[in-house]
Design a protein around this motif. Structure first.
Motif, PDB file in Angstrom:
ATOM      1  N   PRO A 105      13.786  -4.338 -10.612  1.00 30.28           N
ATOM      2  CA  PRO A 105      12.168  -4.806 -10.182  1.00 30.28           C
ATOM      3  C   PRO A 105      13.408  -6.453  -9.340  1.00 30.28           C
ATOM      4  CG  PRO A 105      12.193  -4.740 -12.651  1.00 30.28           C
ATOM      5  CD  PRO A 105      13.715  -3.937 -12.334  1.00 30.28           C
ATOM      6  N   GLY A 106      12.469  -6.677  -8.530  1.00 30.04           N
ATOM      7  CA  GLY A 106      13.055  -7.864  -7.891  1.00 30.04           C
ATOM      8  C   GLY A 106      13.310  -7.991  -6.153  1.00 30.04           C
ATOM      9  N   ILE A 107      13.958  -5.895  -6.236  1.00 27.53           N
ATOM     10  CA  ILE A 107      15.023  -5.827  -4.751  1.00 27.53           C
ATOM     11  C   ILE A 107      13.457  -4.921  -4.411  1.00 27.53           C
ATOM     12  CG2 ILE A 107      16.857  -4.537  -4.389  1.00 27.53           C
ATOM     13  CD1 ILE A 107      18.280  -5.132  -6.881  1.00 27.53           C
ATOM     14  N   TYR A 108      13.878  -5.287  -2.974  1.00 27.01           N
ATOM     15  CA  TYR A 108      12.788  -4.256  -1.891  1.00 27.01           C
ATOM     16  C   TYR A 108      13.731  -3.581  -0.798  1.00 27.01           C
ATOM     17  CZ  TYR A 108       8.948  -6.900  -3.987  1.00 27.01           C
ATOM     18  OH  TYR A 108       7.972  -7.400  -4.907  1.00 27.01           O
ATOM     19  N   VAL A 109      13.296  -2.324  -0.714  1.00 31.53           N
ATOM     20  CA  VAL A 109      13.887  -1.914   1.113  1.00 31.53           C
ATOM     21  C   VAL A 109      12.689  -2.203   2.389  1.00 31.53           C
ATOM     22  CG1 VAL A 109      15.425  -0.544  -0.378  1.00 31.53           C
ATOM     23  CG2 VAL A 109      13.471   0.135  -0.328  1.00 31.53           C
ATOM     24  N   ALA A 110      13.383  -1.406   3.121  1.00 29.35           N
ATOM     25  CA  ALA A 110      12.915  -2.173   4.444  1.00 29.35           C
ATOM     26  C   ALA A 110      13.966  -1.629   5.776  1.00 29.35           C
ATOM     27  CB  ALA A 110      12.042  -3.441   5.211  1.00 29.35           C
ATOM     28  N   GLY A 111      13.130  -0.598   6.164  1.00 28.34           N
ATOM     29  CA  GLY A 111      13.779   0.487   7.946  1.00 28.34           C
ATOM     30  C   GLY A 111      14.091   1.242   7.198  1.00 28.34           C
ATOM     31  N   ASP A 112      15.519   1.383   7.918  1.00 31.28           N
ATOM     32  CA  ASP A 112      16.157   2.949   8.094  1.00 31.28           C
ATOM     33  C   ASP A 112      17.080   2.942   6.531  1.00 31.28           C
ATOM     34  OD1 ASP A 112      15.230   3.759  10.461  1.00 31.28           O
ATOM     35  OD2 ASP A 112      17.351   3.472  11.129  1.00 31.28           O
ATOM     36  N   ALA A 121      15.914   3.370   3.851  1.00 29.21           N
ATOM     37  CA  ALA A 121      14.872   3.377   3.419  1.00 29.21           C
ATOM     38  C   ALA A 121      14.624   5.167   3.543  1.00 29.21           C
ATOM     39  CB  ALA A 121      13.522   3.030   2.902  1.00 29.21           C
ATOM     40  N   GLY A 122      15.301   5.350   4.764  1.00 28.92           N
ATOM     41  CA  GLY A 122      14.854   6.509   5.258  1.00 28.92           C
ATOM     42  C   GLY A 122      14.691   6.442   6.952  1.00 28.92           C
TER      43      GLY A 122
END
Lengths: 164, 358
Positions: free
Chosen positions: B287-294, B296-297
């Protein structure tokens, strides 16, 4: 075949060609865009509404050849440099082909360059009639080439003869 | 110790978009990047991007980088730490950051990991000779530093990066002997492929590199045709003269921080390797850790910007920040992401994302 060697087939080309009748009326854009990819700047670039609205961003552009006047404003917005304008009425023996061009140095007006086809093969001499390179084009110049009429549907790039 | 509401690791397209969206909602952001500039790989992309108008299609990556980083620099809610490398993430939610030889600790309430990807390499005899480069390095030399990597390049890999870097090499006055691709089809958008082919660069699908030649540096390569079972066909070897062999054989997510943080990971070849499981809102299993961009894939920069926007909105709204357009904005980003991935070329991504859903 495009997916194998990057060269569209004659059938691919035939499917996006305007009619002989339309070509005989003056300049017109041809979108050599053969793959459904998420991209639509051409639609937004046309002030005449000649490119049909996309219902899905993955659609390929469809030109209303009656509305298109071959102005070429879509050409410098296409990230794929896949739009060309052909004017079969340029002169009795020659046609005009507008080519998107992002190499330096830009050719000069009246310079003789070597026209090449979609496979990169040399076709022969072509004369530079005009070079459009406005700020709005953002470094994608449009080079107008006069080519023999029989090469107007083959000439899609050119080589500048001098070495830089 | 620095306390902040949101820390973002990585100042590429995803991290920049995340910072802008989160700060616009009112959240305080610390944006950390190891380079002395913002924009990540965008600054090398001199070609026009695909996508829709909202994703800045038809703009050049280098211009998008400038616009986004100007906006970030001008925003008082965002503190930029440049030339700063995140060394680790600790159990108590503290990031250790090295900046100019000094270690700083940061305790964020939310963390957005937007570290991007790393290039894969390829195994072949003599692949350690000077003159064998990754495509990213070639692009940096040519487009950032204005240095030619060599005079004649053999490009290995016909995905978007291999084909675009070939085009940019031609623009820089470097000869490209050809592009080889082990797969049966060109992976790049066909319009990109058509553009380099008419400029005189042949593309050979179902071909791979057998070995590089040279004593002290690359002088050429032997390429060979592959059959439908990816086996070399004897007798089809061909010698290509080249002083550069440029490898463009895919990227893999840079996930070290996520592993350290204990995020649930899964191996998804369609996304380039190990990726974090994530919710639709891009929150990981922690919780509280987000991902974005490469990270994440592996995908296009346009998708990275949209994911960054989404992670920025969601992390800020989870802290209680809101705005009149929040829901509309979020729905719009989700809709755009779906459209980007909806077509035939998005099939692989869709298949991959289905395996990474939390």
């Amino acid at each position: 075949m495009l997916p194998l060697n990057g060269i569209p087939t004659p059938e691919d080309i035939a499917a996006v060609m305007p009619t002989e009748e339309r070509l005989s009326k003056g300049p017109v854009a041809i979108t050599e865009c053969f793959q459904n990819i998420p991209c639509d700047p051409c639609y937004h670039s046309c002030k005449r509404g000649a490119i049909k609205a996309f219902t899905d961003i993955n659609e390929r552009p469809q030109i209303d050849f009656d509305k298109c006047n071959g102005c070429g404003s879509c050409m410098s917005r296409c990230p794929g440099l896949a739009i060309f304008v052909v004017d079969a009425t340029y002169s009795d023996s020659e046609a005009l082909v507008k080519i998107p061009y992002e190499f330096l140095p830009l050719p000069r007006v009246n310079q003789i360059v070597t026209a090449v086809n979609r496979a990169g093969e040399e076709l022969g001499n072509a004369k530079v009639v005009k070079v459009q390179n406005t700020k709005a084009q953002d470094k994608t110049a449009l080079v107008w080439l006069a080519v023999p009429k029989n090469l107007m549907m083959e000439s899609r790039h050119f080589l500048v003869k001098e070495v830089r | 110790m620095i306390h902040t509401e949101i820390a973002i690791v990585g100042g590429g397209p995803a991290g920049l978009a995340a910072a802008i969206k989160a700060a616009r909602l009112g959240a305080g952001v610390v944006l950390i990047d190891r380079n002395d500039y913002l924009g990540g790989q965008l600054i090398k992309q001199t070609h026009r991007f695909f996508g829709s108008k909202q994703q800045r299609a038809s703009e050049r990556g280098i211009d998008i980088a400038r616009e986004l980083s100007d906006e970030v620099m001008a925003n008082e809610k965002i503190v930029v730490m440049a030339e700063a490398t995140v060394l680790g993430y600790y159990e108590d939610g503290v990031l250790a950051v090295e900046q100019q030889g000094k270690i700083t600790t940061i305790k964020p309430q939310r963390l957005i990991v937007a570290t991007g990807g790393a290039e894969k390499s390829l195994l072949f005899p003599n692949n350690d000779l000077p003159g064998v480069y990754g495509a990213g390095a070639v692009q940096t030399l040519v487009n950032v530093f204005g240095v030619k990597p060599g005079n004649r390049v053999l490009m290995v890999g016909a995905g978007n990066i291999g084909v675009i870097v070939s085009y940019q090499l031609l623009q820089a006055g470097v000869e490209v002997a050809g592009i080889i691709e082990a797969g049966p089809k060109i992976g790049a958008y066909w319009v990109h492929a058509a553009k380099v082919v008419r400029a005189g660069v042949p593309i050979f699908t179902r071909h791979t590199i057998k070995c590089a030649h040279g004593e002290r540096e690359v002088t050429g390569a032997t390429i060979v045709q592959l059959d439908d079972n990816w086996q070399q066909i004897p007798g089809t070897e061909r010698l290509i003269d080249a002083d550069v062999i440029c490898l463009s054989v895919g990227l893999t997510p840079l996930t070290e921080i996520l592993w350290q943080a204990g995020c649930k990971m899964t191996f998804v070849p369609e996304l380039g390797g190990n990726v974090p499981l994530r919710s639709e809102g891009l929150e990981t299993s922690v919780p509280g850790i987000y991902v974005a961009g490469d990270v994440a894939g592996i995908e296009e920069a346009s998708a990275a910007m949209m994911e960054g926007a989404l992670a920025g909105l969601n992390s800020a709204s989870s802290l209680g920040y809101t705005g009149p357009d929040l829901n509309e904005d979020r729905a719009n980003v989700l809709e755009q992401l779906e459209a980007l991935r909806s077509g035939h070329v998005g099939e692989k991504i869709r298949k991959g994302l289905a395996q990474a859903a939390l």
